[in-house]
Design a protein around this motif. Structure first.
Motif, PDB file in Angstrom:
ATOM      1  N   TRP A 101       1.956 -15.181  -7.528  1.00 57.00           N
ATOM      2  CA  TRP A 101       1.145 -14.827  -6.359  1.00 57.00           C
ATOM      3  C   TRP A 101      -0.242 -14.372  -6.808  1.00 57.00           C
ATOM      4  O   TRP A 101      -1.259 -14.764  -6.242  1.00 57.00           O
ATOM      5  CB  TRP A 101       1.839 -13.744  -5.533  1.00 57.00           C
ATOM      6  CG  TRP A 101       1.163 -13.519  -4.223  1.00 57.00           C
ATOM      7  CD1 TRP A 101       1.471 -14.107  -3.030  1.00 57.00           C
ATOM      8  CD2 TRP A 101       0.048 -12.657  -3.964  1.00 57.00           C
ATOM      9  NE1 TRP A 101       0.610 -13.658  -2.049  1.00 57.00           N
ATOM     10  CE2 TRP A 101      -0.279 -12.774  -2.594  1.00 57.00           C
ATOM     11  CE3 TRP A 101      -0.723 -11.813  -4.755  1.00 57.00           C
ATOM     12  CZ2 TRP A 101      -1.317 -12.064  -2.005  1.00 57.00           C
ATOM     13  CZ3 TRP A 101      -1.774 -11.111  -4.161  1.00 57.00           C
ATOM     14  CH2 TRP A 101      -2.053 -11.240  -2.798  1.00 57.00           C
ATOM     15  N   GLY A 102      -0.281 -13.506  -7.810  1.00 60.16           N
ATOM     16  CA  GLY A 102      -1.561 -13.011  -8.310  1.00 60.16           C
ATOM     17  C   GLY A 102      -2.440 -14.137  -8.836  1.00 60.16           C
ATOM     18  O   GLY A 102      -3.653 -14.169  -8.566  1.00 60.16           O
ATOM     19  N   ASN A 103      -1.848 -15.057  -9.584  1.00 53.71           N
ATOM     20  CA  ASN A 103      -2.617 -16.197 -10.105  1.00 53.71           C
ATOM     21  C   ASN A 103      -3.167 -17.074  -8.979  1.00 53.71           C
ATOM     22  O   ASN A 103      -4.257 -17.629  -9.091  1.00 53.71           O
ATOM     23  CB  ASN A 103      -1.767 -17.052 -11.039  1.00 53.71           C
ATOM     24  CG  ASN A 103      -1.560 -16.384 -12.389  1.00 53.71           C
ATOM     25  OD1 ASN A 103      -2.358 -15.581 -12.831  1.00 53.71           O
ATOM     26  ND2 ASN A 103      -0.473 -16.739 -13.040  1.00 53.71           N
ATOM     27  N   ASN A 104      -2.419 -17.202  -7.908  1.00 54.23           N
ATOM     28  CA  ASN A 104      -2.825 -18.072  -6.794  1.00 54.23           C
ATOM     29  C   ASN A 104      -3.767 -17.414  -5.789  1.00 54.23           C
ATOM     30  O   ASN A 104      -4.518 -18.103  -5.108  1.00 54.23           O
ATOM     31  CB  ASN A 104      -1.601 -18.608  -6.050  1.00 54.23           C
ATOM     32  CG  ASN A 104      -0.804 -19.579  -6.879  1.00 54.23           C
ATOM     33  OD1 ASN A 104      -1.333 -20.259  -7.744  1.00 54.23           O
ATOM     34  ND2 ASN A 104       0.492 -19.636  -6.646  1.00 54.23           N
ATOM     35  N   HIS A 105      -3.724 -16.101  -5.675  1.00 53.61           N
ATOM     36  CA  HIS A 105      -4.446 -15.447  -4.592  1.00 53.61           C
ATOM     37  C   HIS A 105      -5.471 -14.393  -5.007  1.00 53.61           C
ATOM     38  O   HIS A 105      -6.220 -13.919  -4.151  1.00 53.61           O
ATOM     39  CB  HIS A 105      -3.451 -14.812  -3.607  1.00 53.61           C
ATOM     40  CG  HIS A 105      -2.513 -15.793  -3.007  1.00 53.61           C
ATOM     41  ND1 HIS A 105      -2.884 -16.682  -2.021  1.00 53.61           N
ATOM     42  CD2 HIS A 105      -1.217 -16.060  -3.284  1.00 53.61           C
ATOM     43  CE1 HIS A 105      -1.855 -17.435  -1.695  1.00 53.61           C
ATOM     44  NE2 HIS A 105      -0.827 -17.091  -2.431  1.00 53.61           N
ATOM     45  N   LEU A 106      -5.491 -14.014  -6.247  1.00 53.55           N
ATOM     46  CA  LEU A 106      -6.439 -12.999  -6.687  1.00 53.55           C
ATOM     47  C   LEU A 106      -7.455 -13.617  -7.648  1.00 53.55           C
ATOM     48  O   LEU A 106      -7.126 -14.542  -8.375  1.00 53.55           O
ATOM     49  CB  LEU A 106      -5.712 -11.850  -7.397  1.00 53.55           C
ATOM     50  CG  LEU A 106      -4.674 -11.092  -6.566  1.00 53.55           C
ATOM     51  CD1 LEU A 106      -3.952 -10.075  -7.420  1.00 53.55           C
ATOM     52  CD2 LEU A 106      -5.327 -10.428  -5.361  1.00 53.55           C
ATOM     53  N   THR A 107      -8.652 -13.093  -7.628  1.00 52.90           N
ATOM     54  CA  THR A 107      -9.654 -13.568  -8.564  1.00 52.90           C
ATOM     55  C   THR A 107      -9.866 -12.508  -9.630  1.00 52.90           C
ATOM     56  O   THR A 107      -9.877 -11.304  -9.332  1.00 52.90           O
ATOM     57  CB  THR A 107     -10.999 -13.855  -7.868  1.00 52.90           C
ATOM     58  OG1 THR A 107     -11.412 -12.676  -7.190  1.00 52.90           O
ATOM     59  CG2 THR A 107     -10.863 -14.989  -6.881  1.00 52.90           C
ATOM     60  N   CYS A 108      -9.972 -12.939 -10.846  1.00 53.13           N
ATOM     61  CA  CYS A 108     -10.211 -12.028 -11.964  1.00 53.13           C
ATOM     62  C   CYS A 108     -11.589 -12.314 -12.552  1.00 53.13           C
ATOM     63  O   CYS A 108     -11.951 -13.466 -12.746  1.00 53.13           O
ATOM     64  CB  CYS A 108      -9.148 -12.201 -13.044  1.00 53.13           C
ATOM     65  SG  CYS A 108      -7.491 -11.752 -12.498  1.00 53.13           S
ATOM     66  N   ASP A 109     -12.336 -11.282 -12.795  1.00 53.74           N
ATOM     67  CA  ASP A 109     -13.670 -11.438 -13.398  1.00 53.74           C
ATOM     68  C   ASP A 109     -13.613 -11.076 -14.860  1.00 53.74           C
ATOM     69  O   ASP A 109     -12.904 -10.266 -15.301  1.00 53.74           O
ATOM     70  CB  ASP A 109     -14.698 -10.562 -12.689  1.00 53.74           C
ATOM     71  CG  ASP A 109     -14.933 -11.050 -11.257  1.00 53.74           C
ATOM     72  OD1 ASP A 109     -14.804 -12.260 -11.016  1.00 53.74           O
ATOM     73  OD2 ASP A 109     -15.260 -10.201 -10.410  1.00 53.74           O
TER      74      ASP A 109
END
Length: 109
Positions: free
Chosen positions: A101-109
């Protein structure tokens, strides 16, 4: 009623969120997914986690029956290994879904 340390929860989702939401807990569970590890091994594999924090989180996970600790005495030394219990293994799909879910829905800077 669900109890974690001194805190009580009426909802099992809230109780589980309290456990999995603690820093390093999901990482510890994920790191132990395939094999048992000694404390030092865990600390080396979980970059940035202090010895004190790792110890505290392992204690929490052992209190909840998620991680088990096996101590083997060999001569004058005690070898301690941590591994996921059946309860801990049953959490792996949840942690995997959290990662997905995190990989699909969150953006990491």
């Amino acid at each position: 009623m669900f109890k974690i340390k001194a805190e009580e929860y009426s909802c099992p989702v809230e109780a589980l969120s309290n456990i999995l939401g603690k820093k390093w807990v999901a990482t510890i569970i994920w790191t132990l997914q395939k094999e048992e590890k000694r404390f030092g091994q865990l600390q080396r594999e979980i970059d940035g986690c202090t010895k004190k924090m790792l110890s505290q989180q392992l204690d929490l996970l052992m209190e909840q029956g998620i991680v088990e600790n096996e101590k083997v005495i060999s001569g004058n030394t005690i070898e301690s290994k941590y591994y996921l219990s059946e309860t801990g293994l049953s959490l792996l799909p949840i942690v995997e879904q959290m990662i997905e879910w995190g990989n699909n829905h969150l953006t990491c800077d």
